[in-house]
Design an enzyme around this catalytic site. Structure first.
Site, short mmCIF file in Angstrom:
data_model
loop_
_atom_site.label_atom_id
_atom_site.label_comp_id
_atom_site.label_asym_id
_atom_site.label_seq_id
_atom_site.Cartn_x
_atom_site.Cartn_y
_atom_site.Cartn_z
N HIS A 121 12.52 0.39 8.97
CA HIS A 121 13.07 -0.97 9.02
C HIS A 121 14.29 -1.09 9.93
O HIS A 121 14.69 -2.21 10.27
CB HIS A 121 13.47 -1.46 7.62
CG HIS A 121 12.31 -1.58 6.68
ND1 HIS A 121 11.18 -2.33 6.99
CD2 HIS A 121 12.09 -1.05 5.44
CE1 HIS A 121 10.32 -2.23 5.96
NE2 HIS A 121 10.84 -1.47 5.03
N ASP A 158 3.03 2.93 5.47
CA ASP A 158 3.93 2.46 4.40
C ASP A 158 3.48 1.05 3.99
O ASP A 158 2.98 0.29 4.82
CB ASP A 158 5.37 2.44 4.94
CG ASP A 158 6.41 2.17 3.85
OD1 ASP A 158 7.05 3.13 3.40
OD2 ASP A 158 6.57 0.98 3.48
N ASP A 241 4.16 4.02 -0.77
CA ASP A 241 4.38 2.91 -1.70
C ASP A 241 3.20 1.94 -1.79
O ASP A 241 3.28 0.95 -2.50
CB ASP A 241 5.70 2.16 -1.37
CG ASP A 241 5.97 2.03 0.10
OD1 ASP A 241 5.08 2.34 0.91
OD2 ASP A 241 7.10 1.61 0.45
#
Ligand SMILES: [Zn+2]
Length: 304
Positions: A121, A158, A241
């Protein structure tokens, strides 16, 4: 197979109740130690200023490294800087650089970086979403600059979109960025129409997506793009995740899905990149899922 990590990565202290805790990395390291005894554990070096400045602005380096808060500071509601965070961030980014050097020097075909804070990010100028430096972007830029590659793929499974990696490379045709992620989650980017110069491909998936839809998305859309790019090196933003147990998302994958995709990526690396693939840990917030998925992923990298 080399695994790069550093004890400093455990020292990045996000505070009580934060999902991106040091227990995550401790769980991954313990599970790999216990279940895959043949791994070659290596200490991650610090990334250098020059390596970081290939993708980050001077002011982000300053914010993370030169500001040493006595206690924890919030960079934003999610992203925390503690006294040891700078060292952790340097080691996490340095792990990716060292792993790229190892596979480029033919020291190994594949390598894994068991690190935190995660990276995908973080943009060129901003730490966000638990990420301080963009570890995978630093690794990709190193592969281009230091090793003279011209086709580096970053594959991001992810559950969150790697907005930082995309922003850093959307005008860089030597990097292909591929991402599957859950639609509607943080950071709310990663729509299909975001294509960069044609070097970005995003496949947002609805909450509830399980193995079949996930594998279809990769087989029909993302893997053909990777194949056509003929990467000289495959970098993996390995977040776990999208596992059904994860508390921050609502996808329904299990460890076998991550092992499957890892095998597919290794096969393409085998055809085009002399087998070279480097994987870096990103997210994953359920400890049991992290243990199972990291073992399945690293086992598949070793077998690849
Ligand atoms: Zn994530």
């Amino acid at each position: 197979m080399p695994v790069y990590t550093h004890s400093a990565c455990l020292g990045h202290d996000t505070g009580p109740g934060h999902p991106e805790s040091s227990q995550r990395l401790a769980a991954v390291i313990q599970a790999l130690h216990d279940q895959l005894p043949g791994l070659d554990w290596r200490e991650a070096p610090r990334a250098t200023r020059g390596q970081l400045l290939r993708v980050h602005d001077e002011h982000l380096l300053e914010a993370v490294l030169e500001h040493s808060p006595a206690a924890r500071t919030q960079l934003d509601p999610d992203t925390v800087l503690s006294p040891s965070s700078g060292e952790a961030a340097l080691r996490a980014a340095g792990a990716g650089v060292a792993a790229v050097d190892a596979v480029m020097h033919g020291d190994a075909e594949r390598a894994f970086c068991a690190v935190r804070p995660p990276g995908h990010h973080a943009t060129g100028g901003q730490a966000m979403g638990f990420c301080l430096f963009n570890n995978v972007a630093v690794a990709a830029a190193h592969a281009l600059d230091k090793h003279g590659l011209s086709r580096v793929a970053v594959v991001d499974f992810d559950v969150h979109h790697g907005n930082g990696t995309q922003a850093i490379f959307e005008a860089e045709p030597q990097v292909l960025y591929l991402s599957s992620h859950q639609q509607g989650l943080f950071p709310h980017s990663g729509a299909r129409r975001e294509r960069g110069l044609g070097n970005i491909m995003n496949v947002p998936l609805p909450p509830g997506t399980g193995s079949r839809m996930f594998q279809e998305a990769w087989v029909e859309r993302l893997l053909p793009e990777l194949e056509a790019f003929r990467p000289q090196l495959v970098l993996i933003s390995a977040g776990f995740d999208a596992h059904w147990r994860d508390p921050l998302a609502q996808m329904q994958l299990d460890a076998a899905d991550f092992a499957w995709l890892t095998g597919e990526l290794c096969a393409i690396a085998g055809q085009h990149a002399a087998g070279r693939a480097v994987s870096l840990l990103e997210g994953g917030y359920d400890l049991q899922a992290l243990r199972e998925c990291s073992v399945a992923h690293v086992r598949a990298l070793m077998a690849g």
